[in-house]
Structures are given as structure tokens and as C-alpha cells.
Write a protein that holds these residues in place. Structure first.
Motif, mmCIF file in Angstrom:
data_model
loop_
_atom_site.group_PDB
_atom_site.id
_atom_site.type_symbol
_atom_site.label_atom_id
_atom_site.label_comp_id
_atom_site.label_asym_id
_atom_site.label_seq_id
_atom_site.Cartn_x
_atom_site.Cartn_y
_atom_site.Cartn_z
ATOM 1 N N PRO A 454 0.812 -1.229 0.000
ATOM 2 C CA PRO A 454 0.000 0.000 0.000
ATOM 3 C C PRO A 454 0.842 1.273 0.000
ATOM 4 C CG PRO A 454 -0.847 -1.582 1.592
ATOM 5 C CD PRO A 454 0.468 -2.113 1.122
ATOM 6 N N ALA A 455 2.032 1.231 0.565
ATOM 7 C CA ALA A 455 2.886 2.414 0.604
ATOM 8 C C ALA A 455 3.279 2.853 -0.809
ATOM 9 C CB ALA A 455 4.130 2.140 1.447
ATOM 10 N N LEU A 456 3.425 1.898 -1.707
ATOM 11 C CA LEU A 456 3.758 2.223 -3.091
ATOM 12 C C LEU A 456 2.599 2.966 -3.759
ATOM 13 C CD1 LEU A 456 5.491 -1.116 -4.150
ATOM 14 C CD2 LEU A 456 6.600 1.070 -3.660
ATOM 15 N N VAL A 457 1.374 2.546 -3.446
ATOM 16 C CA VAL A 457 0.196 3.221 -4.006
ATOM 17 C C VAL A 457 0.129 4.653 -3.502
ATOM 18 C CG1 VAL A 457 -2.321 3.228 -4.142
ATOM 19 C CG2 VAL A 457 -1.073 1.065 -4.280
ATOM 20 N N GLU A 458 0.425 4.858 -2.214
ATOM 21 C CA GLU A 458 0.419 6.210 -1.650
ATOM 22 C C GLU A 458 1.403 7.116 -2.388
ATOM 23 O OE1 GLU A 458 1.167 6.018 2.502
ATOM 24 O OE2 GLU A 458 -0.631 4.812 2.974
ATOM 25 N N GLU A 459 2.572 6.581 -2.719
ATOM 26 C CA GLU A 459 3.565 7.379 -3.441
ATOM 27 C C GLU A 459 3.123 7.642 -4.878
ATOM 28 O OE1 GLU A 459 7.170 9.487 -4.185
ATOM 29 O OE2 GLU A 459 5.920 9.050 -2.435
ATOM 30 N N ILE A 460 2.476 6.672 -5.515
ATOM 31 C CA ILE A 460 1.946 6.874 -6.863
ATOM 32 C C ILE A 460 0.907 7.998 -6.861
ATOM 33 C CG2 ILE A 460 0.579 5.815 -8.711
ATOM 34 C CD1 ILE A 460 1.882 3.127 -7.900
ATOM 35 N N VAL A 461 0.022 7.978 -5.869
ATOM 36 C CA VAL A 461 -1.005 9.020 -5.765
ATOM 37 C C VAL A 461 -0.360 10.379 -5.522
ATOM 38 C CG1 VAL A 461 -2.925 9.862 -4.366
ATOM 39 C CG2 VAL A 461 -2.806 7.438 -5.002
ATOM 40 N N ARG A 462 0.647 10.435 -4.652
ATOM 41 C CA ARG A 462 1.321 11.702 -4.371
ATOM 42 C C ARG A 462 1.932 12.286 -5.638
ATOM 43 N NH1 ARG A 462 6.028 14.077 -3.483
ATOM 44 N NH2 ARG A 462 7.206 12.219 -4.092
ATOM 45 N N LEU A 463 2.585 11.438 -6.417
ATOM 46 C CA LEU A 463 3.196 11.899 -7.663
ATOM 47 C C LEU A 463 2.128 12.310 -8.677
ATOM 48 C CD1 LEU A 463 5.993 9.194 -7.991
ATOM 49 C CD2 LEU A 463 6.381 11.651 -7.717
ATOM 50 N N GLY A 464 1.062 11.530 -8.763
ATOM 51 C CA GLY A 464 -0.006 11.846 -9.705
ATOM 52 C C GLY A 464 -0.651 13.184 -9.411
ATOM 53 N N GLU A 465 -0.948 13.439 -8.121
ATOM 54 C CA GLU A 465 -1.551 14.710 -7.737
ATOM 55 C C GLU A 465 -0.555 15.866 -7.905
ATOM 56 O OE1 GLU A 465 -4.899 13.335 -4.444
ATOM 57 O OE2 GLU A 465 -2.973 14.118 -3.742
ATOM 58 N N GLY A 466 0.691 15.611 -7.542
ATOM 59 C CA GLY A 466 1.694 16.665 -7.587
ATOM 60 C C GLY A 466 2.078 17.081 -8.996
ATOM 61 N N TYR A 467 2.052 16.126 -9.929
ATOM 62 C CA TYR A 467 2.488 16.418 -11.296
ATOM 63 C C TYR A 467 1.351 16.312 -12.316
ATOM 64 C CZ TYR A 467 7.172 16.327 -9.384
ATOM 65 O OH TYR A 467 8.304 16.607 -8.641
ATOM 66 N N SER A 468 0.121 16.212 -11.824
ATOM 67 C CA SER A 468 -1.076 16.225 -12.690
ATOM 68 C C SER A 468 -1.029 15.100 -13.725
ATOM 69 C CB SER A 468 -1.215 17.588 -13.379
ATOM 70 O OG SER A 468 -1.191 18.635 -12.443
ATOM 71 N N ILE A 469 -0.894 13.868 -13.239
ATOM 72 C CA ILE A 469 -0.829 12.701 -14.115
ATOM 73 C C ILE A 469 -1.956 11.741 -13.740
ATOM 74 C CG2 ILE A 469 0.562 10.744 -14.876
ATOM 75 C CD1 ILE A 469 3.047 12.367 -14.202
ATOM 76 N N THR A 470 -2.836 11.473 -14.695
ATOM 77 C CA THR A 470 -3.912 10.510 -14.485
ATOM 78 C C THR A 470 -3.357 9.099 -14.573
ATOM 79 O OG1 THR A 470 -5.470 12.059 -15.465
ATOM 80 C CG2 THR A 470 -6.172 9.770 -15.300
ATOM 81 N N SER A 471 -3.774 8.231 -13.663
ATOM 82 C CA SER A 471 -3.308 6.848 -13.649
ATOM 83 C C SER A 471 -4.445 5.963 -13.173
ATOM 84 C CB SER A 471 -2.094 6.710 -12.722
ATOM 85 O OG SER A 471 -2.490 6.860 -11.359
ATOM 86 N N GLU A 472 -4.139 4.693 -12.928
ATOM 87 C CA GLU A 472 -5.147 3.786 -12.397
ATOM 88 C C GLU A 472 -5.484 4.109 -10.946
ATOM 89 O OE1 GLU A 472 -2.686 0.509 -13.656
ATOM 90 O OE2 GLU A 472 -4.348 -0.342 -14.785
ATOM 91 N N TYR A 473 -4.719 5.028 -10.309
ATOM 92 C CA TYR A 473 -4.957 5.398 -8.914
ATOM 93 C C TYR A 473 -5.325 6.874 -8.752
ATOM 94 C CZ TYR A 473 -2.460 0.990 -8.396
ATOM 95 O OH TYR A 473 -2.065 -0.315 -8.502
ATOM 96 N N THR A 474 -5.264 7.641 -9.813
ATOM 97 C CA THR A 474 -5.599 9.060 -9.771
ATOM 98 C C THR A 474 -6.493 9.401 -10.952
ATOM 99 O OG1 THR A 474 -3.557 9.574 -10.980
ATOM 100 C CG2 THR A 474 -3.499 9.785 -8.579
ATOM 101 N N SER A 475 -7.373 10.400 -10.777
ATOM 102 C CA SER A 475 -8.302 10.793 -11.831
ATOM 103 C C SER A 475 -8.263 12.299 -12.041
ATOM 104 C CB SER A 475 -9.735 10.357 -11.495
ATOM 105 O OG SER A 475 -9.821 8.954 -11.381
ATOM 106 N N PHE A 476 -8.752 12.717 -13.182
ATOM 107 C CA PHE A 476 -8.736 14.121 -13.590
ATOM 108 C C PHE A 476 -10.138 14.687 -13.419
ATOM 109 C CE2 PHE A 476 -8.514 17.573 -16.741
ATOM 110 C CZ PHE A 476 -7.280 18.128 -16.435
ATOM 111 N N LEU A 477 -10.297 15.647 -12.503
ATOM 112 C CA LEU A 477 -11.602 16.209 -12.166
ATOM 113 C C LEU A 477 -11.684 17.657 -12.643
ATOM 114 C CD1 LEU A 477 -14.329 15.900 -10.536
ATOM 115 C CD2 LEU A 477 -13.065 16.904 -8.599
ATOM 116 N N VAL A 478 -12.799 17.994 -13.320
ATOM 117 C CA VAL A 478 -13.018 19.357 -13.807
ATOM 118 C C VAL A 478 -14.229 19.940 -13.088
ATOM 119 C CG1 VAL A 478 -13.419 20.820 -15.816
ATOM 120 C CG2 VAL A 478 -12.097 18.700 -16.058
ATOM 121 N N LEU A 479 -14.027 21.073 -12.393
ATOM 122 C CA LEU A 479 -15.122 21.779 -11.726
ATOM 123 C C LEU A 479 -15.381 23.114 -12.424
ATOM 124 C CD1 LEU A 479 -14.256 21.072 -7.971
ATOM 125 C CD2 LEU A 479 -15.691 19.751 -9.542
ATOM 126 N N GLU A 480 -16.474 23.769 -12.034
ATOM 127 C CA GLU A 480 -16.999 24.890 -12.811
ATOM 128 C C GLU A 480 -16.163 26.158 -12.688
ATOM 129 O OE1 GLU A 480 -21.413 26.578 -13.931
ATOM 130 O OE2 GLU A 480 -21.110 25.449 -12.097
#
Length: 547
Positions: A454-480
Motif C-alpha cells: 500500500p505504501a507504493l500506491v500512496e507514493e503513486i497518488v502523491r506523484l499523480g496529484e503533484g504532477y497532474s498525471i492521471t493513472s489507475e490510482y488518480t483521476s482528472f476532475l473538472v469543476l466549474e
């Protein structure tokens, strides 16, 4: 324009669903598996129009001084979809290279592209059709002059922050050709998934070209597989006219059907290894093997006989690129990916050329004089003739660094040192940040598949959020609007990054515009003041020179 942000996947879905209940205007982009993205936009009124703009960055495949760009139009995901379109389809390419460009071509649309040579470092290509068929990829390739082994650095560094870099090592003509023959086992996937997008016919055409490029000193075998393997000769056979003709007939008789099980085919291929000559196992597949087989395949790669190398050639757009890449790298080989619109003969000759030159093994790149860290990949693959090795990383400060390259070639240790300047501030190539983060995320995902940590997933999410990369663990959300992001305490990282990226793109656009204007200055009459008046320029496609 509403710019989205990347969040942990579950949280992004919860926020999206909360707006959907209130009939607001959210958007959500999710990666459902290694090959599929899904986009949701709500609501879309009857006969309404919603415009979506997607920007992505992509490494170009480089092979023997040829860089290939593929725009994957052939991506029909289900039967019954009409790939024909009415109206205008156009694509324009600006090709800028620090190393002079010697040729540009389109294997997929040979006569459709207009090629313009502005300078030796900047070319332009343009295609425009009406009422076309989008069932084939657009493939563009350009050749650069790289006669000797070279190191190239691309770096980006914002003021007050650590920098990012990619260091590319390309082997030139110093790796002299070996004259001895080699043994090849070609393993062809004929499972049902290969029927899609013409993948089997593309594989057969590629393999046909590979076999015909073999020399008289070479020996080969052909194995086809779906759930079970089937051999052609049941032994290694000299690559003479008769055996090549028999192999071509055998290939043309194949049909795609059944499930996929690569492990039995790999075990069969290993039986052809001998102690006196290296064996090159070449797999042509989309990698769509059974999911529970992946761990077994990785174990087989690790336990293979010492003189066997595995090469993976991914066919088509619907492929498990990650699996094929990992298998090849772990087995001391390399992976290549071929579009249906590519030049099979050129690809085959380039592939064999790599295998006819010694590989530089145990490759190490050491940087001193400038502090570098968080290097990707952790272990560098072998260096093949004409195929670059890329190293990504972070660095502190600035200055001239000594870059030492060492490797083992034919049992002999070689080493060389070059001086390379790391800039203190440079914002012309901000894409390098995301490319570094993506490489790191890919490695962590492969480790998680094996360790389930699970620690590896946490790091993947941190990188995805920090560098704006969509993956199987992070998603791209558009608000108004910005207020909605503040309500959910979502930091506007991507909005800031896009503003910076567009600044770099605008500077590049202005640079290219200046080069185009300069290239037109010698065309047409000279005005009384001595300045030439720009006139329309008529250009023709350049004929590529032999590699």
C-alpha cells in the motif's frame, strides 16, 4: 475554459457524484486499466455541444537515427463503429531538433504530407484530407545525423527550485558490426485478440521482413501460439532461400483465434538455446495474456538461461506496453512497437542491425560536479546500436558536470567522460517534470504488482496529484470555477502548470515563426529598400536517403 485537477481516484469520483446529483457541470477522466480511459461530462443537454481539449506529452521512439511519431487513429474499441468521417481532417507537425535533420517521411501517408524544410534543425509537415477514413494511424519519421556516440541533456529548472533533466545516450558507429551469425526464435501471437485492428497481418508482415533480412550465417525457428505453441521446423534451421520460403508460407496460413497463454511458448523457445551461440527470442504480440500469468512470466524471464535474450515487439495500438517493456528489459533485450502504418522493411533492417552489433552491458552513468538524485530507471538497460538509453532525474544548483559512462562490450570494460552544463534556470522544457514523474510512477506500479505494498500506491497518488498525471490510482476532475476548487480545498497545481507550459509553448511558437520568416526572406523580388518581400513558397517532399 475550465482547467481540471488530478486527485486520488476515489475522492475524485465522490466529488463528481456529488455535483451530478445537483445537476451541476462537472467532468471526470478516469483510467480504468492499462489501456483504457473513460471520460464523463454531466449534464449534456439534447443537441448541445461540449468541447474537450486534451494535451499530452509523448516520448518518440528512436532507432538508428530515425525518430518515429505515431498518432493512433486506428483505435476502434468495438465492432460496428464507422471510422469514416465527413468534413476536414488535418494534422500539422513542427519538427525541431538540436541535431540536424537529414530526412522526413510518412510511411503511412506517403503522398499525403507536404514537407517543408525551413532550416536543418526545423522542418514542418502538413496533411489535410476531406471525407477520409480514420482507420489507419498517422506515422511520421525523421532522420537525424548522429555519426558517433553522443550524450544529450534536456533540463528544466524554475527559480528557487531543484531542476529536472533527461540525459540521452546514443550509440553510434563505434560499436563495430560482428560478422558471426546468430540464432533466432520468432514467437508469434495468433490468439483471438490479434484479429483486432489487423494486428495479425501487421505481425506477419513485420516477421516476413525480419526473416528475409537474415544472413546466411544465421539460424532460425518460428513458433506460433495461442493457448498452446506450435513449431515450424522443431529445430534451428539455416536461413537459406528454401527455409525462408517455407516460413513465409507458414506465416501466411495463420489465423487469429483462441485465448492467450505466453508461458508455454516461452518455455518452448528456451529449449533452442545452445552453449556455443547466443539465442535471440523475439516475441511479436499485443501482450494481452492472462492476467494471472504475468507473475509467472516475470519469474521465467529471471530464470532464463544466461545466453538467451528476449526482445518484445508490440503490434498495434491495443497492447500491454508495460508488460512487453518490462519483459524485454529484465531479459537484457529491448522492446519496440510497430504501427500498422509503419515501414516494415525499415523496422526489420534496423532491428537486425542492432542484433548484429555488440551490446554494451552493465551500463553505468555517473554524474559529478552537480548533485543529482531520484534517478530513473534505477538500473540502466543495455545499450544497443542506434537505440538510445534515457536517464531521468532531479538536480540541485547549477554548473558544469563531469558525466562518466562505463560499460562492458564483448567482455572488455570501456569508459568515457564528457562535460555537460546543467542550467541554473531554464523554463523552455517544462514537460521534463511530468516525464520524470511518469517514469517513476510506472516503476512503482510494476513493484506494486509484485509486492502488493500500500505504501507504493500512496507514493503513486502523491506523484499523480503533484504532477497532474492521471493513472489507475488518480483521476482528472473538472469543476466549474475556482470557487468550487476552494470549497473542496483542491490546490490548483495543474492550472499553474498549464499556465507555465503555455508560456514555454508560446516562446517556442515565436521562435519557429522567426525561423519560417527567415527561410522565406530569400524568395521573391527585392524591394527598393533592399528588403525582400515574402512570397508564397512552393515546396516538395524530400526523398529520404538510405540509412
Amino acid at each position: 475554459e475550465m482547467v481540471g485537477e488530478v486527485l486520488e481516484k476515489k475522492r475524485a469520483r465522490e466529488i463528481y457524484d456529488s455535483y451530478k446529483q445537483r445537476r451541476k457541470d462537472p467532468g471526470l477522466l478516469e483510467q480504468t486499466n492499462y489501456k483504457t480511459f473513460e471520460m464523463r461530462i454531466f449534464p449534456i443537454a439534447p443537441k448541445a455541444e461540449q468541447r474537450v481539449q486534451i494535451t499530452y506529452y509523448q516520448e518518440l521512439d528512436f532507432d538508428n537515427d530515425w525518430a518515429t511519431y505515431v498518432y493512433p487513429l486506428a483505435t476502434t474499441t468495438r465492432t460496428g463503429v464507422d471510422s469514416r468521417v465527413s468534413g476536414r481532417f488535418s494534422i500539422g507537425a513542427h519538427i525541431k531538433s538540436a541535431i540536424p535533420i537529414s530526412a522526413v517521411q510518412s510511411p503511412s501517408h506517403k503522398d499525403g504530407f507536404l514537407m517543408v524544410d525551413h532550416t536543418e534543425n526545423y522542418h514542418e509537415a502538413s496533411l489535410e484530407n476531406r471525407d477520409g477514413d480514420l482507420a489507419r494511424d498517422v506515422v511520421l519519421a525523421f532522420q537525424v545525423t548522429r555519426p558517433v556516440t553522443g550524450l544529450d541533456l534536456v533540463a528544466t529548472k524554475s527559480k528557487g527550485e531543484d531542476g529536472y533533466f533527461t540525459l540521452t545516450l546514443t550509440a553510434g558507429q563505434e560499436l563495430e558490426k560482428t560478422e558471426t551469425g546468430a540464432d533466432y526464435v520468432f514467437v508469434l501471437d495468433i490468439s483471438g485478440s490479434m484479429a483486432n485492428e489487423g494486428k495479425l497481418s501487421t505481425s506477419i508482415n513485420s516477421l516476413d521482413a525480419f526473416i528475409k533480412s537474415l544472413g546466411p550465417e544465421d539460424r532460425f525457428e518460428v513458433i506460433t501460439f495461442n493457448k498452446v505453441p506450435s513449431t515450424l521446423f522443431s529445430q534451428l534451421t539455416a536461413a537459406d532461400e528454401g527455409s525462408i520460403s517455407k516460413a513465409v508460407t507458414f506465416l501466411n496460413s495463420q489465423e487469429a483465434r483462441g485465448g492467450t497463454s505466453l508461458q508455454p511458448a516461452m518455455a518452448t523457445a528456451y529449449k533452442y538455446g545452445t552453449a556455443d551461440r547466443p539465442l535471440n527470442t523475439v516475441i511479436l504480440s499485443d501482450g494481452m495474456t492472462e492476467q494471472d500469468e504475468r507473475r509467472v512470466l516475470m519469474e521465467m524471464i529471471q530464470s532464463r538461461p544466461a545466453n538467451i535474450r528476449v526482445f518484445c515487439i508490440g503490434i498495434g495500438n491495443e497492447i500491454n506496453r508495460s508488460l512487453l517493456q518490462q519483459m524485454a528489459e529484465d531479459a537484457g533485450g529491448l522492446a519496440a512497437f510497430i504501427s500498422q502504418g509503419d515501414d516494415f522493411d525499415r523496422q526489420a533492417k534496423a532491428f537486425r542491425r542492432k542484433l548484429m552489433h555488440p551490446v554494451a552491458q552493465n551500463l553505468k552513468i555517473t554524474v559529478s560536479g552537480v548533485e543529482v538524485y531520484d534517478i530513473e530507471p534505477e538500473k540502466l538497460p543495455g545499450l544497443y546500436h542506434g537505440m538510445p538509453v534515457r536517464m531521468y532525474g532531479r538536480y540541485k544548483g547549477e554548473g558544469t558536470a563531469q558525466v562518466q559512462v562505463s560499460a562492458e562490450v564483448n567482455g572488455k570494460q570501456i569508459a568515457t567522460t564528457a562535460e555537460i552544463a546543467f542550467p541554473g534556470q531554464s523554463e523552455d522544457n517544462p514537460e521534463i517534470e511530468r516525464m520524470w514523474a511518469w517514469q517513476r510512477m510506472e516503476r512503482l506500479k510494476r513493484q506494486h504488482e509484485i509486492k502488493n505494498d500500500p505504501a507504493l500506491v500512496e507514493e503513486i497518488v502523491r506523484l499523480g496529484e503533484g504532477y497532474s498525471i492521471t493513472s489507475e490510482y488518480t483521476s482528472f476532475l473538472v469543476l466549474e470555477n475556482d470557487g468550487e476548487y476552494q470549497r473542496w480545498k483542491i490546490e490548483r497545481r495543474n492550472a499553474t502548470r498549464i499556465e507555465r507550459d503555455r508560456g514555454a509553448q508560446e516562446r517556442l511558437r515565436q521562435e519557429l515563426e522567426a525561423l519560417r520568416t527567415k527561410s522565406l526572406s530569400d524568395i521573391g523580388p527585392v524591394d527598393p529598400a533592399g528588403a525582400r518581400q515574402p512570397q508564397p513558397v512552393q515546396t516538395v517532399a524530400r526523398t529520404p536517403q538510405p540509412v
